[in-house]
Motif scaffolding. Sequence first.
Motif, PDB file in Angstrom:
ATOM      1  N   LEU A 465       0.743  -1.198  -0.014  1.00  0.00           N
ATOM      2  CA  LEU A 465       0.038  -0.009   0.031  1.00  0.00           C
ATOM      3  C   LEU A 465       0.729   1.195   0.123  1.00  0.00           C
ATOM      4  N   GLU A 466       1.886   1.220   0.847  1.00  0.00           N
ATOM      5  CA  GLU A 466       2.797   2.426   0.698  1.00  0.00           C
ATOM      6  C   GLU A 466       3.457   2.501  -0.312  1.00  0.00           C
ATOM      7  N   GLN A 467       3.774   1.698  -1.315  1.00  0.00           N
ATOM      8  CA  GLN A 467       4.512   1.763  -2.414  1.00  0.00           C
ATOM      9  C   GLN A 467       3.377   2.292  -3.330  1.00  0.00           C
ATOM     10  N   LYS A 468       2.098   1.881  -3.347  1.00  0.00           N
ATOM     11  CA  LYS A 468       1.257   2.478  -4.271  1.00  0.00           C
ATOM     12  C   LYS A 468       0.863   3.791  -4.051  1.00  0.00           C
ATOM     13  N   ILE A 469       0.848   4.252  -2.632  1.00  0.00           N
ATOM     14  CA  ILE A 469       0.659   5.458  -2.391  1.00  0.00           C
ATOM     15  C   ILE A 469       1.705   6.491  -2.978  1.00  0.00           C
ATOM     16  N   ASP A 473       1.609   9.610  -5.222  1.00  0.00           N
ATOM     17  CA  ASP A 473       2.245  10.901  -4.896  1.00  0.00           C
ATOM     18  C   ASP A 473       3.123  11.443  -6.133  1.00  0.00           C
ATOM     19  N   GLN A 474       3.788  10.510  -6.732  1.00  0.00           N
ATOM     20  CA  GLN A 474       4.816  10.915  -7.783  1.00  0.00           C
ATOM     21  C   GLN A 474       4.101  11.258  -9.015  1.00  0.00           C
ATOM     22  N   LYS A 475       2.941  10.639  -9.251  1.00  0.00           N
ATOM     23  CA  LYS A 475       2.271  11.000 -10.552  1.00  0.00           C
ATOM     24  C   LYS A 475       1.619  12.289 -10.318  1.00  0.00           C
ATOM     25  N   ILE A 476       0.926  12.401  -9.037  1.00  0.00           N
ATOM     26  CA  ILE A 476       0.425  13.968  -8.756  1.00  0.00           C
ATOM     27  C   ILE A 476       1.322  15.040  -8.744  1.00  0.00           C
TER      28      ILE A 476
END
Length: 494
Positions: A465-469, A473-476
């Motif tokens: 989940l942390e990796q997905k977040i 965040d990087q995409k944002i």
Amino acid sequence: MRGFRRKTKPIELDDINIIDNQKTKKAITAAALGNAIEWFDFGVYGYVAYVLGKVFFPDASPSVQMIAALATFSVPFIFRPLGGIFFGRLGDKYGRQKVLAITIIIMSLSTFGIGLIPSFETIGIWAPILLLIVKIAQGFSIGGEYAGAAIFVAEYSPDRKRGFMGSWLDFGSIAGFVLGAGTVSFITYLVGETNFAEWGWRIPFFIALPLGIIGLYLRNALDETPVYQQHSENKVSQKPKKFSFKEVLANNKRSLMVCIGLVICTNVTYYMLLTYLPSYFSHNLGYSESHGVLIIIAVMIGMLFVQPIIGWLSDKFGRRPFIFIGSFALILFAYPAFVLLDSRVTYQIFLGLLILALSLNMFVGVMASTLPALFPTEIRYSALGIAFNFSVVIAGLTPTITATLVETTQNLMIPAYYLMVCGVFGLITAIYLKETANKPLVGGIPMATNEEEAVELLEEYHENLEQKIENIDQKIEELQEKRQKLADQHPDIQ
């Protein structure tokens, strides 16, 4: 109220399903037995196709008789998608266990019914018509059988053992085929080829009824899967979502395409090896019926031992490597395998079949654990039922198309070319498949065998989940930078 978002409860240790090992074994046994009945019929039908051609199509030439008998095998596949849609909807709405109880009843009764149909000489044109009707009923029920059985096993299996557990489902398929082919050989030996052609061919089909009764008992004795029970509880606490087939197709394109590719590749190889080759041996290569049958049975028994090993290894190394290996094997070795089959030397025939069988093992060893993991719980049965059965329609035409092409071209290597093309599709599928091994089912909670493993899975789940977040965040951040560059070019936007 617009803009309202329900706060999701954090996933904690108590939320993780710890699966009872005995229940998992019972679930696998119940699911695999249904699969065994399906492939018992395929095994019997493939080995008595030459007899059925004479019984139901007596006025045709031997070549047309065989093609007609194989076509009667293939036509019901057209009705499998209807069964997949019908039972898939029921399975997602009312549960997996109830639907699987229904499918095994229809499947065993329709297989039993084939043995009751009088010959063409007795009732004329009604004989092949009744055969087709019974096969259509069988195809309709099978449309909900494999998808439901694979889901049933997957939803009862711990994340780290799903490959091994799932491999036993197709162990049932191979065992059913071996039992069907072995039963034909044994009865032929007991009653003689003349009596077998007159009435003995009916006996194997009658055996499906007691097998079905046992399967029904085992399936009724089981509870609903833990995953579906949890999903049902969520439906009670939250307003259930309704999905149209259009939405399922639109939101799961990649998963559907991967499913279709894997199913086509696996089942084309399956039907080529297990349904078409017996007739190919006797009709095209001129071998005796028993010669080819006994060699294939020996190879299939060998496949039984390899099957769970592939499933176990896929839990260690992933599903994708085995799909790659199977695909490359078809592309590189299908042609040499068929050259060996035509050698008329027993050990070379055995080697050719062994090459094809091991290629098939690579696919079937991981298919039952891969397919259910592609879709979320609320649409898993419907989506898999649709994709699987539409794919099987294409694959199910393999015996008829191959037999027709060989008769038309007189080229005995047509089956090899067919499998090589199939291998190319397998490679493309493996490239696009996202690895599913050791991961929770889509949208589901991790499933463990004990509390210690549950702690480990929870940590892995949170890390994921942390990796997905972080990725989001990087995409944002990238989108914000892109927005700023565009905004800088406009005088009125800050």
